[in-house]
Design an enzyme around this catalytic site. Structure first.
Site, short mmCIF file in Angstrom:
data_model
loop_
_atom_site.label_atom_id
_atom_site.label_comp_id
_atom_site.label_asym_id
_atom_site.label_seq_id
_atom_site.Cartn_x
_atom_site.Cartn_y
_atom_site.Cartn_z
N ASP A 33 0.87 -1.18 0.00
CA ASP A 33 0.00 0.00 0.00
C ASP A 33 0.90 1.22 0.00
O ASP A 33 2.07 1.15 0.37
CB ASP A 33 -0.92 0.00 1.22
CG ASP A 33 -2.20 0.80 0.96
OD1 ASP A 33 -3.26 0.18 0.77
OD2 ASP A 33 -2.13 2.05 0.92
N GLU A 160 -14.26 -8.94 -8.33
CA GLU A 160 -14.51 -9.46 -6.98
C GLU A 160 -15.96 -9.19 -6.61
O GLU A 160 -16.49 -8.14 -6.90
CB GLU A 160 -13.57 -8.71 -6.03
CG GLU A 160 -13.71 -9.08 -4.59
CD GLU A 160 -13.49 -10.55 -4.36
OE1 GLU A 160 -12.42 -11.06 -4.74
OE2 GLU A 160 -14.40 -11.21 -3.81
N PHE A 161 -16.59 -10.16 -5.95
CA PHE A 161 -18.01 -10.00 -5.61
C PHE A 161 -18.26 -10.01 -4.11
O PHE A 161 -19.38 -10.25 -3.67
CB PHE A 161 -18.82 -11.11 -6.28
CG PHE A 161 -18.65 -11.15 -7.78
CD1 PHE A 161 -19.36 -10.27 -8.59
CD2 PHE A 161 -17.76 -12.04 -8.38
CE1 PHE A 161 -19.19 -10.29 -9.97
CE2 PHE A 161 -17.59 -12.06 -9.76
CZ PHE A 161 -18.31 -11.19 -10.56
N LEU A 162 -17.21 -9.77 -3.31
CA LEU A 162 -17.41 -9.88 -1.86
C LEU A 162 -18.31 -8.78 -1.32
O LEU A 162 -18.38 -7.67 -1.85
CB LEU A 162 -16.07 -9.89 -1.11
CG LEU A 162 -15.17 -8.66 -1.10
CD1 LEU A 162 -15.65 -7.60 -0.13
CD2 LEU A 162 -13.78 -9.10 -0.71
N GLU A 164 -19.23 -6.47 2.06
CA GLU A 164 -18.71 -6.06 3.35
C GLU A 164 -19.52 -6.78 4.42
O GLU A 164 -20.71 -7.03 4.27
CB GLU A 164 -18.81 -4.55 3.51
CG GLU A 164 -17.81 -3.84 2.62
CD GLU A 164 -17.82 -2.33 2.78
OE1 GLU A 164 -18.31 -1.83 3.80
OE2 GLU A 164 -17.35 -1.66 1.85
N PHE A 261 -32.49 -9.82 -1.20
CA PHE A 261 -32.41 -8.44 -1.70
C PHE A 261 -33.79 -7.87 -2.01
O PHE A 261 -33.96 -7.10 -2.95
CB PHE A 261 -31.46 -8.33 -2.91
CG PHE A 261 -30.09 -7.93 -2.47
CD1 PHE A 261 -29.35 -8.76 -1.65
CD2 PHE A 261 -29.55 -6.70 -2.81
CE1 PHE A 261 -28.10 -8.39 -1.20
CE2 PHE A 261 -28.30 -6.31 -2.36
CZ PHE A 261 -27.57 -7.16 -1.55
N GLY A 265 -37.09 -0.49 2.46
CA GLY A 265 -36.69 0.41 3.54
C GLY A 265 -36.12 1.69 2.98
O GLY A 265 -36.59 2.19 1.95
N CYS A 272 -20.24 0.94 -3.03
CA CYS A 272 -20.28 0.17 -4.28
C CYS A 272 -21.54 0.41 -5.11
O CYS A 272 -21.46 1.00 -6.18
CB CYS A 272 -20.14 -1.31 -3.97
SG CYS A 272 -18.61 -1.68 -3.11
N ARG A 343 -19.81 5.21 4.18
CA ARG A 343 -19.83 5.86 2.88
C ARG A 343 -21.25 5.83 2.31
O ARG A 343 -21.89 4.78 2.30
CB ARG A 343 -18.87 5.17 1.90
CG ARG A 343 -17.42 5.53 2.14
CD ARG A 343 -16.51 4.76 1.20
NE ARG A 343 -16.55 3.33 1.44
CZ ARG A 343 -16.02 2.41 0.66
NH1 ARG A 343 -15.39 2.77 -0.45
NH2 ARG A 343 -16.08 1.14 0.96
#
Ligand code: UGA
Length: 448
Positions: A33, A160-162, A164, A261, A265, A272, A343
């Site tokens: 980093d 990537e499909f992770l 949080e 999903f 609400g 993302c 965020r």
């Protein structure tokens, strides 16, 4: 054949998790980093964010920690990283550009260029960031141009499909692996890297660059569409007296629709979904395909207006006049539970709007407080849900943490000024709250 050595460039959510997960799969990993504080923290096995299970996984592998495998190290040095890796994963973020829909590619561009300048032997560079279609092709040419090893450096795209909150689990046990390739070694080396998950039956889709890039943005667009669809149904339920929770349950039994999903609400937020649908629209516009994605504009606006509707619900619950002189408790600050990420958080947006309109807002979140304080320093923050609710005229439930579902409404009722709770996530049990004397209202549900 010696086992592959991997580097991971960028150690945010994606990179830190990917690095730890690759060490867990048995590889020697070097994380890089450009922020010294991050490298220092990670080298001690600590993470700069809240992500369940990540710190434990890091501590299991970071070199120098007692009892660790020592397979994972961190550095600030590009030359060291370039020399170390057979496969380099680029995991830096692509935030929304200020004042524009398009995403900011400067971190990806600069990471790829800094790395390329030091690549002196054959290797594979793998992009994992979410990028506009066409980026991989452009970057592949740039890398070959800059790298001392020239066209012995190949690029692959591996989105990537992770999620949080489930980052470790999603990385180690993904639903699918998608690989965009343009040369002879991309598929071969990535099959080697992901031998563990592939052996466990994870489907692999090998395709070209544009398709790999588009899989990611279209997957996030589909998820955003599902959420805004159910929120649109919630609006119609509100107008016609229906119950969106029962509606979602009923349509979700159809396997073609699926039950996930569909929680109505205050809508989606985070780093993302919102920025990805906007960047997707911007890119389609550049390509002359903007008509294909005009529906995403509607998805975005349904999503954004949910926040305003929550503010209006709160105003109505307070008598329909101004917020001046009222006390509002906000439960939740993170954009979703099991994360400290604020965020584009719908919860904080609602809290901020009420604060700006004169309400005295007190916020509590199990993990997001530090980040929330930095972003909205003028809000009041409490140390617990009970403290946030003390003296409140209305309680807003805006991030569905388990802790909030386990609260005792009777205990809260004893400290609140008025027993009115508005559930912005349809996650509390109305019967339990009503039994404790609360007026319970939720988005898209009839008032009892
Ligand atoms: C999302 C995708 O789910 C991941 O697959 C993807 O890899 C990731 O973006 C990314 O692009 O990196 P994430 O932002 O972690 O993951 O969060 P989600 O779980 O997708 O939730 C997004 C938002 O939608 C949250 O604010 C959540 O509260 C909201 N949401 C979710 C709803 O309002 N209703 C639902 O039914 C589900």
């Amino acid at each position: 054949m010696a086992p592959l050595k991997l580097t991971v460039i960028g150690t945010g959510y994606l990179g830190a998790t990917h690095a730890a997960a690759m060490a867990e799969l048995g590889f020697e990993v070097l994380g890089l980093d450009v922020v010294p504080e991050k490298i220092e923290l990670l080298s001690q096995g600590r993470v700069p964010m809240y992500e369940p299970g990540l710190e434990e996984l890091l501590r299991k592998h970071v070199a120098g920690i007692e009892g660790s495998t020592g397979r994972l190290r961190f550095t600030l040095d590009w030359a060291e990283a370039a020399e170390f890796g057979d496969v380099h994963f680029v995991c830096v973020n692509t935030p929304q550009k200020r004042g524009e829909y398009a995403c900011d590619m400067s971190y990806v561009d600069s990471a790829m260029e800094s790395l390329a300048r030091h690549l002196r032997r054959p290797c594979l560079v793998v992009g994992k960031s979410t990028v506009p279609v066409g980026s991989a092709e452009r970057l592949a040419a740039r890398i070959v141009e800059l790298a001392p090893a020239g066209d012995a450096v190949e690029l692959a795209w591996n989105p990537e499909f992770l999620r949080e909150g489930f980052a470790v689990q999603d990385t180690l046990h993904p639903d699918r692996i998608v690989v965009g390739v343009a040369g002879p070694t991309g598929e071969k080396l990535l099959r080697e890297v992901y031998a563990g998950p592939l052996g466990a039956g994870t489907p692999l889709v090998v395709t070209d660059f544009p398709t790999a890039e588009l899989v990611k943005t279209s997957a996030n667009s589909f998820l955003a569409t599902k959420i805004s669809f159910i929120n649109a149904m919630a609006e119609v339920c509100e107008a016609g007296g229906g119950d969106v929770v029962r509606l979602a349950e009923a349509i979700g039994y159809d396997e073609r629709i699926g039950s996930k999903f569909l929680r109505a609400g205050i809508g989606f937020g985070g780093g993302c979904l919102p920025k990805d649908i906007r960047a997707f629209m911007a890119r389609a516009g550049e390509l002359g395909a903007d008509q294909a994605l005009t529906f995403l504009r509607e998805i975005d606006s349904i999503n954004m207006r949910r926040r305003g509707q929550m503010v209006e619900m709160a105003r109505e619950a307070l008598g329909g006049r101004s917020f001046l002189g009222t006390r509002v408790a906000v439960l939740g600050a993170a954009f979703k539970p099991d994360s400290d990420d604020v965020r584009d958080s719908p919860a904080l947006n609602v809290a901020g709007q009420i604060h700006l309109q004169g309400g005295q807002v007190t916020v509590y979140d199990p993990k997001g407080m530090d980040n929330a304080r930095r972003l909205f320093p003028t809000l009041v923050y409490a140390d617990s849900a009970v403290e946030a609710v003390r003296g409140a005229d209305v309680v807003l439930h805006l991030t569905e943490w388990r802790e909030f579902r386990e609260l005792d409404p009777a205990e809260l009722g004893a400290v609140a000024a008025r027993r009115v709770v508005l559930d912005g996530r349809n996650a509390l049990d109305p019967a339990v709250w009503r039994a404790a004397g609360w007026t319970y209202r939720a988005m898209g549900r009839p008032t009892a």
